[in-house]
Structure formats: C-alpha cells, structure tokens
Motif scaffolding. Structure first.
Motif, PDB file in Angstrom:
ATOM      1  N   ALA A  88      68.455 -70.491  83.649  1.00 19.04           N
ATOM      2  CA  ALA A  88      69.461 -69.431  83.623  1.00 19.04           C
ATOM      3  C   ALA A  88      68.755 -68.082  83.653  1.00 19.04           C
ATOM      4  CB  ALA A  88      70.313 -69.548  82.371  1.00 19.04           C
ATOM      5  N   LYS A  89      69.481 -67.050  84.078  1.00 15.60           N
ATOM      6  CA  LYS A  89      68.918 -65.699  84.077  1.00 15.60           C
ATOM      7  C   LYS A  89      68.727 -65.204  82.649  1.00 15.60           C
ATOM      8  CE  LYS A  89      71.012 -64.180  88.400  1.00 15.60           C
ATOM      9  NZ  LYS A  89      71.941 -63.248  89.010  1.00 15.60           N
ATOM     10  N   ASP A  90      69.649 -65.557  81.798  1.00  9.99           N
ATOM     11  CA  ASP A  90      69.664 -65.078  80.424  1.00  9.99           C
ATOM     12  C   ASP A  90      69.949 -66.262  79.510  1.00  9.99           C
ATOM     13  OD1 ASP A  90      69.421 -63.019  78.610  1.00  9.99           O
ATOM     14  OD2 ASP A  90      71.534 -62.494  78.659  1.00  9.99           O
ATOM     15  N   HIS A  91      69.522 -66.236  78.297  1.00 13.65           N
ATOM     16  CA  HIS A  91      69.796 -67.284  77.320  1.00 13.65           C
ATOM     17  C   HIS A  91      69.366 -68.662  77.826  1.00 13.65           C
ATOM     18  CE1 HIS A  91      72.586 -64.006  76.354  1.00 13.65           C
ATOM     19  NE2 HIS A  91      72.338 -64.323  75.106  1.00 13.65           N
ATOM     20  N   GLU A  92      68.066 -68.825  78.060  1.00 16.50           N
ATOM     21  CA  GLU A  92      67.588 -70.072  78.634  1.00 16.50           C
ATOM     22  C   GLU A  92      67.235 -71.151  77.618  1.00 16.50           C
ATOM     23  OE1 GLU A  92      64.950 -66.869  78.256  1.00 16.50           O
ATOM     24  OE2 GLU A  92      65.599 -67.141  80.289  1.00 16.50           O
ATOM     25  N   LEU A  93      67.271 -70.850  76.322  1.00 15.83           N
ATOM     26  CA  LEU A  93      66.945 -71.834  75.300  1.00 15.83           C
ATOM     27  C   LEU A  93      68.194 -72.271  74.549  1.00 15.83           C
ATOM     28  CD1 LEU A  93      63.799 -70.109  73.770  1.00 15.83           C
ATOM     29  CD2 LEU A  93      63.874 -71.808  75.582  1.00 15.83           C
ATOM     30  N   ASP A  94      68.464 -73.565  74.544  1.00 23.64           N
ATOM     31  CA  ASP A  94      69.549 -74.130  73.753  1.00 23.64           C
ATOM     32  C   ASP A  94      68.907 -74.581  72.446  1.00 23.64           C
ATOM     33  OD1 ASP A  94      71.847 -75.243  72.791  1.00 23.64           O
ATOM     34  OD2 ASP A  94      71.899 -76.914  74.209  1.00 23.64           O
ATOM     35  N   CYS A  95      69.213 -73.884  71.353  1.00 22.18           N
ATOM     36  CA  CYS A  95      68.502 -74.082  70.094  1.00 22.18           C
ATOM     37  C   CYS A  95      69.445 -74.434  68.956  1.00 22.18           C
ATOM     38  CB  CYS A  95      67.776 -72.805  69.687  1.00 22.18           C
ATOM     39  SG  CYS A  95      66.590 -72.215  70.857  1.00 22.18           S
ATOM     40  N   LYS A  96      68.846 -75.011  67.908  1.00 24.04           N
ATOM     41  CA  LYS A  96      69.535 -75.163  66.631  1.00 24.04           C
ATOM     42  C   LYS A  96      68.860 -74.167  65.695  1.00 24.04           C
ATOM     43  CE  LYS A  96      70.968 -78.129  63.003  1.00 24.04           C
ATOM     44  NZ  LYS A  96      70.947 -79.415  62.369  1.00 24.04           N
ATOM     45  N   VAL A  97      69.565 -73.088  65.396  1.00 24.14           N
ATOM     46  CA  VAL A  97      69.021 -72.003  64.584  1.00 24.14           C
ATOM     47  C   VAL A  97      69.347 -72.281  63.120  1.00 24.14           C
ATOM     48  CG1 VAL A  97      69.033 -69.513  64.192  1.00 24.14           C
ATOM     49  CG2 VAL A  97      69.369 -70.401  66.497  1.00 24.14           C
ATOM     50  N   ASP A  98      68.323 -72.205  62.246  1.00 28.20           N
ATOM     51  CA  ASP A  98      68.505 -72.461  60.818  1.00 28.20           C
ATOM     52  C   ASP A  98      69.513 -71.484  60.223  1.00 28.20           C
ATOM     53  OD1 ASP A  98      66.588 -74.385  61.135  1.00 28.20           O
ATOM     54  OD2 ASP A  98      65.002 -73.303  60.072  1.00 28.20           O
ATOM     55  N   GLY A  99      70.513 -72.003  59.533  1.00 28.00           N
ATOM     56  CA  GLY A  99      71.520 -71.183  58.876  1.00 28.00           C
ATOM     57  C   GLY A  99      72.619 -70.676  59.790  1.00 28.00           C
ATOM     58  N   VAL A 100      72.527 -70.920  61.081  1.00 27.55           N
ATOM     59  CA  VAL A 100      73.525 -70.423  62.034  1.00 27.55           C
ATOM     60  C   VAL A 100      74.163 -71.577  62.789  1.00 27.55           C
ATOM     61  CG1 VAL A 100      73.934 -68.927  64.025  1.00 27.55           C
ATOM     62  CG2 VAL A 100      72.271 -68.246  62.292  1.00 27.55           C
ATOM     63  N   GLY A 101      73.354 -72.497  63.304  1.00 26.52           N
ATOM     64  CA  GLY A 101      73.861 -73.636  64.061  1.00 26.52           C
ATOM     65  C   GLY A 101      73.383 -73.609  65.503  1.00 26.52           C
ATOM     66  N   GLU A 102      74.113 -74.309  66.373  1.00 26.68           N
ATOM     67  CA  GLU A 102      73.758 -74.390  67.794  1.00 26.68           C
ATOM     68  C   GLU A 102      74.044 -73.070  68.493  1.00 26.68           C
ATOM     69  OE1 GLU A 102      72.525 -77.065  69.560  1.00 26.68           O
ATOM     70  OE2 GLU A 102      72.294 -78.123  67.684  1.00 26.68           O
ATOM     71  N   MET A 103      73.089 -72.643  69.340  1.00 27.89           N
ATOM     72  CA  MET A 103      73.268 -71.377  70.039  1.00 27.89           C
ATOM     73  C   MET A 103      72.263 -71.248  71.172  1.00 27.89           C
ATOM     74  SD  MET A 103      72.661 -67.866  67.940  1.00 27.89           S
ATOM     75  CE  MET A 103      74.295 -68.132  67.333  1.00 27.89           C
ATOM     76  N   MET A 104      72.633 -70.476  72.184  1.00 31.39           N
ATOM     77  CA  MET A 104      71.736 -70.176  73.303  1.00 31.39           C
ATOM     78  C   MET A 104      70.983 -68.884  72.976  1.00 31.39           C
ATOM     79  SD  MET A 104      72.277 -72.601  75.523  1.00 31.39           S
ATOM     80  CE  MET A 104      71.680 -72.040  77.086  1.00 31.39           C
ATOM     81  N   VAL A 105      69.660 -68.894  73.210  1.00 28.56           N
ATOM     82  CA  VAL A 105      68.816 -67.755  72.868  1.00 28.56           C
ATOM     83  C   VAL A 105      67.949 -67.405  74.075  1.00 28.56           C
ATOM     84  CG1 VAL A 105      67.017 -66.933  71.298  1.00 28.56           C
ATOM     85  CG2 VAL A 105      68.739 -68.516  70.461  1.00 28.56           C
ATOM     86  N   THR A 106      67.661 -66.124  74.245  1.00 31.41           N
ATOM     87  CA  THR A 106      66.768 -65.667  75.302  1.00 31.41           C
ATOM     88  C   THR A 106      65.327 -65.868  74.854  1.00 31.41           C
ATOM     89  OG1 THR A 106      68.392 -64.027  75.963  1.00 31.41           O
ATOM     90  CG2 THR A 106      66.154 -63.694  76.749  1.00 31.41           C
ATOM     91  N   ALA A 107      64.504 -66.468  75.706  1.00 29.48           N
ATOM     92  CA  ALA A 107      63.119 -66.801  75.359  1.00 29.48           C
ATOM     93  C   ALA A 107      62.269 -65.574  75.054  1.00 29.48           C
ATOM     94  CB  ALA A 107      62.485 -67.607  76.477  1.00 29.48           C
ATOM     95  N   ALA A 108      62.582 -64.434  75.623  1.00 22.01           N
ATOM     96  CA  ALA A 108      61.782 -63.230  75.423  1.00 22.01           C
ATOM     97  C   ALA A 108      61.885 -62.685  73.993  1.00 22.01           C
ATOM     98  CB  ALA A 108      62.217 -62.153  76.409  1.00 22.01           C
ATOM     99  N   PHE A 109      62.843 -63.170  73.208  1.00 20.89           N
ATOM    100  CA  PHE A 109      63.048 -62.668  71.862  1.00 20.89           C
ATOM    101  C   PHE A 109      62.579 -63.638  70.787  1.00 20.89           C
ATOM    102  CE2 PHE A 109      66.723 -60.530  74.115  1.00 20.89           C
ATOM    103  CZ  PHE A 109      66.022 -59.360  74.320  1.00 20.89           C
ATOM    104  N   VAL A 110      61.805 -64.657  71.168  1.00 19.33           N
ATOM    105  CA  VAL A 110      61.290 -65.617  70.196  1.00 19.33           C
ATOM    106  C   VAL A 110      59.782 -65.785  70.346  1.00 19.33           C
ATOM    107  CG1 VAL A 110      63.480 -66.888  70.125  1.00 19.33           C
ATOM    108  CG2 VAL A 110      61.702 -67.633  71.687  1.00 19.33           C
ATOM    109  N   LYS A 111      59.161 -66.347  69.316  1.00 22.55           N
ATOM    110  CA  LYS A 111      57.730 -66.691  69.348  1.00 22.55           C
ATOM    111  C   LYS A 111      57.594 -68.152  68.951  1.00 22.55           C
ATOM    112  CE  LYS A 111      56.290 -62.231  67.541  1.00 22.55           C
ATOM    113  NZ  LYS A 111      55.592 -61.586  66.440  1.00 22.55           N
ATOM    114  N   LYS A 112      56.645 -68.827  69.545  1.00 29.39           N
ATOM    115  CA  LYS A 112      56.383 -70.202  69.179  1.00 29.39           C
ATOM    116  C   LYS A 112      55.819 -70.242  67.769  1.00 29.39           C
ATOM    117  CE  LYS A 112      54.382 -74.389  71.067  1.00 29.39           C
ATOM    118  NZ  LYS A 112      53.677 -74.959  72.216  1.00 29.39           N
ATOM    119  N   ALA A 113      56.358 -71.095  66.920  1.00 25.61           N
ATOM    120  CA  ALA A 113      55.904 -71.157  65.513  1.00 25.61           C
ATOM    121  C   ALA A 113      54.663 -72.003  65.369  1.00 25.61           C
ATOM    122  CB  ALA A 113      57.012 -71.734  64.653  1.00 25.61           C
TER     123      ALA A 113
END
Length: 113
Positions: A88-113
């Motif tokens: 996708a152009k935007d929101h390419e990661l389908d994630c399970k975010v702690d405390g929030v739930g399932e959500m699409m996130v843009t890869a440019a705003f995350v870091k590998k842990a």
C-alpha cells in the motif's frame, strides 16, 4: 539451448520467445517473465532507520501517532507485533498494538525492537 518456463495458464512446455515476451502456441497466452518475477517477489517495508521489516517482528512506535477518526494517541515507545505486510502507499503494516488492538501503521513511523 536455453530452457523456457512452462505456460502459467495451461502448463504447456511448447513456449517460445518473441523479444521480451513469452508465447504459448497452445492457449495463446502471452506474458513477460520479468513482470511475473516482480509479482512473485515478497512485499517489503523498511522502518524509520531503514531496517527491513518482516511479518512476526516486534516493533516500537518512533513518534506519537494520532489515530484517524478518534481522539486516541499512540505514544512513542508503544510496542507492537507485525501480523502482515501489505502493498500500500500508506499504512503498510497490519499490527497488533499493545493497549490499542489491531491497526494499520505506516512503516516510516516505527523502529524494529
């Protein structure tokens, strides 16, 4: 003699090449092997540091993110798990975010842990 791949539609072995295209004389299907190889390539995404991300990776949010259609904000440092990566152009990661739930996130705003 160079061997050509079988036809992807009818699996015929009698394929011949015409410039960049491969043609099957039995079913008439024409295709470009370079385009087929590009479609089979896995979908990739890179985090804020340029690190390649894969499904199943743990990530950390690199900056505060506002959730569209809500007043909720995902704070910096929140951890998430990548379920799948979509093309996708935007929101390419389908994630399970702690405390929030399932959500699409843009890869440019995350870091590998």
């Amino acid at each position: 003699m160079m061997s050509l791949p079988p036809c992807p539609q009818c699996n015929s072995e009698y394929v011949y090449q015409d410039q960049a295209q491969l043609i099957c004389p039995e079913c008439g299907h024409e295709w470009n092997p370079a385009e087929v190889a590009a479609e089979d390539a896995p979908i990739t995404a890179k985090d804020a540091n340029g690190t390649l991300l894969q499904e199943g990776d743990r990530i950390t949010v690199a900056k505060d993110l506002k959730v569209k259609g809500s007043s909720m904000v995902i704070k910096i440092g929140t951890k998430a798990l990548i379920r799948r990566i979509v093309d996708a152009k935007d929101h390419e990661l389908d994630c399970k975010v702690d405390g929030v739930g399932e959500m699409m996130v843009t890869a440019a705003f995350v870091k590998k842990a």
